[in-house]
Design an enzyme around this catalytic site. Structure first.
Site: not given
Ligand code: TRP
Ligand code: SF4
Length: 324
Positions: A112, A192, A195
């Protein structure tokens, strides 16, 4: 007494099929055997979210997704993290027994920090400490999580050990519950199901939106022409067939390898199966969304029940740490 389970999700988008297959179905099943506490972790969302204008909407959406999928407020405590401010007090107190080195080494922190180099805030470093506070404020023993969260849980266990050593046995060491968390490939084939990106099918999507997103998905790049044989094992449409077309999945693989089926038909079939499987959940979601007060009521009841446990733990923590 039943063991207590705690898990949380960040309200940064609506929940998608990856969340449904990986986390939510698991949450629903655990309700039968455990005392479950499920939390929308809004403070954690703030570590990466600068524009918070949609935060309340996302919170509402996630709770709707959860309730529609069968998470039951009669059985489980469903609440919003910031509604129980004790978690922030515990976070501060735990920060005194957490060496900075542990936090700087966490892979998610390093990732991050790289993603948002202009916003490497103090809260981002403390993310696993806040997550620990989430779990142990309720003295939860089991934590259903995906593999990516294992480093955070390891820190939680280390913080608990330190705390118990220094101030006396107070918290149980939480255990990760990794049961059944499939890795769902994103529709763009790169990641993946993410979100925050548009490479996902959401629980809340209509059948038409589902079809549209499936049709736009990347498949095996070797199948440039209809007659090219395919490799289902590297195709993300195929990996979704695994979950939504279980009885036909071997047939689909064979037909793909021999080019009997084309990607267009294969995708249509998948969209159909997703829509059939998700129909009851989606219908429930629409019905619940028509009662706007319902989510508010569930969260109000959740915060009441969570607060009782949180207050009790904090009395004990303040005593043990010599603050009273
Ligand atoms: N960090 C978790 C995630 O990104 C969310 C989370 C916050 C959580 N607090 C938690 C998960 C406590 C399990 C238990 O998915
Ligand atoms: Fe993927 Fe189906 Fe195309 Fe095979 S036929 S590459 S499984 S979409």
């Amino acid at each position: 007494m039943k063991k207590r389970v705690f898990s949380g999700a960040r309200p940064t988008a609506r929940q998608h099929l990856g969340n449904y297959l990986g986390a939510i179905q698991n949450y629903v099943a655990l309700q039968e055997e455990y005392d479950c506490i499920y939390c929308v972790v809004d403070i954690h969302a703030l570590t990466t979210m600068q524009d918070t204008s949609k935060l309340q909407q996302y919170i509402h959406d996630i709770v709707l997704d959860w309730l529609a999928a069968g998470m039951d407020p009669q059985k489980s405590i469903i609440f919003v993290q910031s509604h129980v401010p004790e978690v922030m007090e515990l976070h501060t107190l735990l920060s005194m027994v957490t060496p900075l080195g542990w936090l700087m080494r966490v892979p998610t922190f390093k990732e991050k920090a790289k993603l948002q180099p202009d916003n490497v805030n103090y809260g981002l470093v403390g993310y696993p400490v806040l997550q620990t506070a989430d779990i142990i404020l309720y003295k939860a023993e089991a934590v259903p999580i995906g593999e990516d969260q294992l480093p955070h849980l390891e820190i939680a266990r280390e913080i608990v050990r330190r705390f118990n050593n220094q101030f006396g046995e107070t918290f149980p060491e939480p255990q990760a519950k990794l049961t059944y968390f499939p890795r769902i490939v994103g529709l763009d084939g790169t990641d993946k199901m993410g979100k925050s990106s548009n490479n996902a099918i959401e629980i809340a999507n209509t059948p038409e939106e589902t079809l549209e997103r499936v049709m736009a998905a990347v498949t095996d790049p070797a199948r440039r022409y209809r007659n090219d044989p395919g490799h289902p094992e590297i195709c993300n449409i195929y990996s979704l067939h695994n979950y939504f077309s279980s009885s036909e999945v071997d047939d689909i693989a064979r037909q793909c390898r021999s080019a009997e089926i084309g990607c267009v038909d294969c995708k249509k079939l998948l969209a159909e199966h997703i829509n059939t499987t998700m129909q009851p959940v989606r219908e429930r979601r629409i019905a619940l969304a028509e009662k706007p007060q319902y989510v508010t009521d569930v969260l109000l009841d959740g915060v009441k029940r969570a607060s009782v446990i949180a207050r009790e733990t904090m009395l004990e923590v303040r005593q043990k740490m010599g603050l009273v």
